[in-house]
Design a protein around this motif. Structure first.
Motif: not given
Length: 146
Positions: A28-45
């Motif tokens: 949300p703040d545009g910082n991809k380094e601090a981005a939060r994982l939402l969905i990955a191969a291991d499921g929802f986060h």
């Protein structure tokens, strides 16, 4: 850095990012380094804050035979199944109810009434069609009858 644990961050216009690559992430703040994982191969986060504004008017379920059921609540918090107020069944056979109870309104008994004296003697209460009430001691008196 965005605090994801206590509050869902707001979206900043022309800055917020939602990325899709090997996973889906949000920044949300545009910082991809601090981005939060939402969905990955291991499921929802997801985190609880992701659902702060989630309002569900009802939930729909389908039985194994394909019958659909909608669960919801009325304004008093009573559970509704397909729009009908759910009343817990109380007609089980051979049920024992313990504790002090207070009843309001009319209570109708069919099949008779048995009263137990302090020493365990069973009495049958009967009423005839004229409203005459009689109490008779149980002929076969053992406390397992009632």
């Amino acid at each position: 850095m965005t605090d994801w644990n206590n509050k869902r961050p707001g979206i900043a216009e022309n800055v917020s990012a939602l990325g899709i690559g090997k996973a889906i992430y949000a920044a949300p703040d545009g910082n991809k380094e601090a981005a939060r994982l939402l969905i990955a191969a291991d499921g929802f986060h997801f985190k609880p804050t992701d659902f702060d504004d989630l309002i569900l008017p009802s939930l729909s379920f389908e039985s194994t035979k394909g019958t659909k059921y909608d669960l919801s609540f009325d304004d008093d918090g009573a559970l509704l199944i397909n729009g009908i107020k759910y009343t817990a069944p109380t007609n089980q056979d051979d049920e024992t109810i313990k504790g002090n109870k207070t009843y309001e309104g009319q209570t109708r008994l069919s099949g008779g009434l048995q009263l137990l004296s302090p020493n365990g003697t069973i009495f049958n209460a009967n009423v005839d069609d004229d409203g005459k009430l009689t109490i008779e001691k149980e002929a076969k008196n053992d406390s397992t009858n009632g």
